[in-house]
Design an enzyme around this catalytic site. Structure first.
Site, PDB file in Angstrom:
ATOM      1  N   GLU A  44       0.852  -1.205   0.000  1.00 45.73           N
ATOM      2  CA  GLU A  44       0.000   0.000   0.000  1.00 45.73           C
ATOM      3  C   GLU A  44       0.881   1.246   0.000  1.00 45.73           C
ATOM      4  O   GLU A  44       1.504   1.586   1.006  1.00 45.73           O
ATOM      5  CB  GLU A  44      -0.905  -0.010   1.244  1.00 45.73           C
ATOM      6  CG  GLU A  44      -1.724   1.264   1.372  1.00 45.73           C
ATOM      7  CD  GLU A  44      -2.428   1.400   2.722  1.00 45.73           C
ATOM      8  OE1 GLU A  44      -2.643   0.380   3.413  1.00 45.73           O
ATOM      9  OE2 GLU A  44      -2.754   2.545   3.091  1.00 45.73           O
ATOM     10  N   ARG A  81       0.111  10.420  -0.173  1.00 44.23           N
ATOM     11  CA  ARG A  81       0.349  11.502   0.795  1.00 44.23           C
ATOM     12  C   ARG A  81       1.508  12.380   0.396  1.00 44.23           C
ATOM     13  O   ARG A  81       1.840  13.327   1.099  1.00 44.23           O
ATOM     14  CB  ARG A  81       0.706  10.919   2.162  1.00 44.23           C
ATOM     15  CG  ARG A  81      -0.426  10.257   2.805  1.00 44.23           C
ATOM     16  CD  ARG A  81      -0.055   9.787   4.182  1.00 44.23           C
ATOM     17  NE  ARG A  81      -0.991   8.749   4.524  1.00 44.23           N
ATOM     18  CZ  ARG A  81      -0.980   8.070   5.635  1.00 44.23           C
ATOM     19  NH1 ARG A  81      -0.066   8.321   6.541  1.00 44.23           N
ATOM     20  NH2 ARG A  81      -1.867   7.151   5.849  1.00 44.23           N
ATOM     21  N   LYS A 132     -11.086  -2.003   6.717  1.00 47.86           N
ATOM     22  CA  LYS A 132      -9.931  -1.625   7.546  1.00 47.86           C
ATOM     23  C   LYS A 132     -10.486  -0.977   8.826  1.00 47.86           C
ATOM     24  O   LYS A 132     -11.386  -0.132   8.741  1.00 47.86           O
ATOM     25  CB  LYS A 132      -9.086  -0.645   6.734  1.00 47.86           C
ATOM     26  CG  LYS A 132      -8.118   0.209   7.512  1.00 47.86           C
ATOM     27  CD  LYS A 132      -7.238   0.998   6.551  1.00 47.86           C
ATOM     28  CE  LYS A 132      -6.829   2.327   7.146  1.00 47.86           C
ATOM     29  NZ  LYS A 132      -5.765   2.992   6.393  1.00 47.86           N
TER      30      LYS A 132
HETATM   31  C1  3PG Z   1      -1.675   5.251   8.348  1.00 48.73           C
HETATM   32  O1  3PG Z   1      -2.554   5.383   7.526  1.00 48.73           O
HETATM   33  O2  3PG Z   1      -0.855   6.139   8.676  1.00 48.73           O
HETATM   34  C2  3PG Z   1      -1.590   3.937   8.958  1.00 48.73           C
HETATM   35  O3  3PG Z   1      -2.629   3.726   9.799  1.00 48.73           O
HETATM   36  C3  3PG Z   1      -0.284   3.637   9.592  1.00 48.73           C
HETATM   37  O4  3PG Z   1      -0.361   3.671  10.942  1.00 48.73           O
HETATM   38  P1  3PG Z   1       0.935   3.298  11.755  1.00 48.73           P
HETATM   39  O5  3PG Z   1       2.013   4.274  11.365  1.00 48.73           O
HETATM   40  O6  3PG Z   1       0.511   3.462  13.199  1.00 48.73           O
HETATM   41  O7  3PG Z   1       1.285   1.872  11.408  1.00 48.73           O
END
Ligand code: 3PG
Length: 213
Positions: A46, A50, A134
């Site tokens: 994934e 961003r 999710k």
């Molecule tokens: C996100 O979208 O940032 C994810 O949930 C990742 O979360 P994490 O950094 O706590 O694994």
């Protein structure tokens, strides 16, 4: 892209115990990072939308790492879904759910794992035919106890908890019958990426294989 096999959300979830949540700031990192994860046994990747480089990174992985199945994370609009599909993404992950995003993913041939944190959001996703979801942000929104509470009324929903999940607490989630896999960013630490330490990424991916259900 159209000749490639398609995956359902359930198949995306079942491929490995962890879906890595990847934030890429440099297109040059995309291919070695993807190869490092594949070498560690993880091929569902994934890449979050961003950063300005995210779509170019998805494109590079889709083109150069055929062993990987690249998806787009942080899909929040129809335009995001379209851009992700055009770049070669084969599944989408979203931090929340709207019917517009659900419809866009169907239109562009992307399996969707939408984020939910409440019973109403689960019901809205199910109304649109989605039962693989999710749970986000998992730790902040109630952790394993929340998933246990949901297993009664939402007995037919399967979850990928993401947000605050680590190698240490992942097995507590994976022990639950309504959890298929977890998501997390810990497999691709920013400092390993900056240093080009791909062996570390492979080792972190390999360590998740012990979590297999
Ligand atoms: C996100 O979208 O940032 C994810 O949930 C990742 O979360 P994490 O950094 O706590 O694994």
């Amino acid at each position: 892209m159209s000749n490639l096999p398609t995956f359902t959300a359930l198949q995306v979830m079942q491929d490995a115990p962890v879906i890595p949540v990847i934030v890429l700031n440099d297109v040059a990192h995309a291919v070695p990072m993807a190869r490092a994860l594949v070498a560690g046994g993880i091929r569902m990747l994934e890449v979050t939308l961003r950063t300005p480089q995210a779509l170019a990174c998805i494109e590079a992985i889709a083109r150069e790492v055929p062993e990987a199945v690249v998806g787009a994370g942080t899909v929040r609009s129809r335009a995001d879904a379209q851009a992700a599909a055009n770049a070669g993404a084969r599944f989408a992950v979203s931090p929340g759910y709207t019917s517009a995003v659900g419809q866009a993913c169907r239109d562009f041939g992307l399996a969707l794992l939408p984020g939910v944190a409440t019973g109403s959001e689960i019901m809205m996703a199910q109304e649109d035919g989605l039962s693989q979801l999710k749970f986000f942000p998992a730790m902040q929104a109630g952790g394993p106890a929340m998933l246990k509470a949901w297993s009664g009324p939402f007995f037919d929903v399967q979850f990928c908890p993401t947000g605050g999940v680590t190698l240490q607490n992942a097995s507590e989630f994976l022990a639950l019958p309504n959890v298929v896999c977890v998501g997390g960013s810990w497999l691709v630490p920013a400092e390993a990426m900056a240093a080009g330490d791909w062996a570390r990424v492979t080792a972190l991916a390999q360590a998740t294989q012990a979590l297999r259900k």
